[in-house]
Design an enzyme around this catalytic site. Sequence first.
Site, short mmCIF file in Angstrom:
data_model
loop_
_atom_site.label_atom_id
_atom_site.label_comp_id
_atom_site.label_asym_id
_atom_site.label_seq_id
_atom_site.Cartn_x
_atom_site.Cartn_y
_atom_site.Cartn_z
N ALA A 26 0.86 -1.18 0.00
CA ALA A 26 0.00 0.00 0.00
C ALA A 26 0.90 1.22 0.00
CB ALA A 26 -0.90 -0.01 1.23
N MET A 27 0.91 1.95 -1.10
CA MET A 27 1.85 3.06 -1.29
C MET A 27 1.12 4.40 -1.23
SD MET A 27 4.37 1.54 -4.25
CE MET A 27 5.57 2.86 -4.01
N GLY A 29 2.80 7.28 -1.30
CA GLY A 29 3.65 8.28 -1.92
C GLY A 29 4.63 8.91 -0.96
N GLY A 30 4.53 8.55 0.32
CA GLY A 30 5.45 9.04 1.32
C GLY A 30 6.69 8.18 1.43
N ASP A 32 7.79 6.33 3.95
CA ASP A 32 7.68 5.05 4.65
C ASP A 32 7.28 3.92 3.71
OD1 ASP A 32 8.30 6.30 7.11
OD2 ASP A 32 6.22 6.87 7.40
N SER A 33 6.15 4.08 3.03
CA SER A 33 5.69 3.01 2.15
C SER A 33 6.60 2.85 0.94
CB SER A 33 4.24 3.25 1.71
OG SER A 33 4.09 4.50 1.08
N LEU A 52 -4.19 4.47 -3.39
CA LEU A 52 -5.62 4.79 -3.38
C LEU A 52 -5.85 6.27 -3.64
CD1 LEU A 52 -6.79 2.74 -0.26
CD2 LEU A 52 -6.59 2.00 -2.65
N CYS A 120 -10.33 4.79 8.40
CA CYS A 120 -9.78 4.55 7.07
C CYS A 120 -9.01 3.23 7.04
CB CYS A 120 -8.87 5.71 6.67
SG CYS A 120 -8.21 5.57 5.00
N GLY A 144 3.54 0.76 5.32
CA GLY A 144 4.63 1.50 5.96
C GLY A 144 4.32 1.92 7.38
N CYS A 217 -5.92 13.66 5.81
CA CYS A 217 -5.69 13.91 4.38
C CYS A 217 -6.77 14.77 3.74
CB CYS A 217 -5.52 12.59 3.62
SG CYS A 217 -6.97 11.52 3.59
#
Length: 381
Positions: A26-27, A29-30, A32-33, A52, A120, A144, A217
Amino acid sequence: MALDTDIPLNTLDLPKPPEQTRVVVAMSGGVDSSVVAAHLADQGYDVVGVTLQLYDHGAALAKKGACCAGIDIHDARRVAEERGFPHYVLDYENIFKDAVIDEFADSYLAGATPVPCIRCNERVKFKDLLETAKDLEADCMATGHYIQRKMGPNGPELHRAADPNRDQSYFLFSTTREQLAYLRFPLGHLPSKDATRAMAADYGLAVADKPDSQDICFVPDGNYAAVIEKLRPGAADPGEIVHADGRVLGTHEGVIHYTIGQRRGLGIGGLAEPLYVVKLDVDKKQVVVGPKDLLSTRIVPVREINWLGDEPFESRPEWHLSVKLRSTRPPREAIVRPLSPTTAEVELLMPEEGVSPGQACVFYETEGTRVFGGGWIWRGY
């Protein structure tokens, strides 16, 4: 399905060589992931990145510091391209609105202080996305998050992250046993976020120095009230600011602008004693204020409990655990008394201030790192 014990386990605790193990990451964009995806790809795993899209893309592009903005989708895709694994963007806007945003707005209007990031994880990432990972024939899904999954005598257990400053267990208490069997958290053992950024730099990731997201978010500037007014027009009806002893002290521009425990910004200066928000009465449109001692609570009603102990929740009349009532506070010792499989009364050994309906009450092992689940604080009526 029983595991073949003759085959050595890989680093994800699965009896397969990495190249035969498909992992959906699960990415967001930060950093950690992105590190998780790059690290697993580097180890030879069959990595599939999934990001997502949770809300309006056009609005997202104009803001920074939120986990699912358009720039974040771009960053996730770039990592996948550079590391050579497939990447998909899934449109979850309707699911996210129905499962997270609407409840967030309604909870605030009811005088609660919701935690949408938990919902979430519970209703989107670890439900719909997890099912998507299975549809992609993945052996597991990795995220992440800073939390640890450890194998115990009765199966996988949830434990706090090695770095207490990064621990995200409060936001993941509703992870079920079935989900835990499928999930992996490769960063949970790291000593610090600096270690994660160092790995990102080693892998040459452009996001190595990307700032952490700070806000919810879909509330990128922290202005919850503005979001709720947009979702629920007319929600900010004015009313009275009332002292707990009944005196009317002033007026307010809507209950949604206040939270339990708030002291600043009440607009009722000139009083001898400092006053705090001690109650939000939505029906009467009143913000009730009083001295600090009125914020102290010992008995906390909890419902929607997800129990991760080895014995059934109701097998004992009480559990001596530590509980965390806000994400920013340390666990406090408490007695948890089950009332049903999913409800309980929590008695704090020492009173705590500012306990608010809508927040989570997360259960921890008092001596150790294990997470025993938790539930949602409510008013008890």
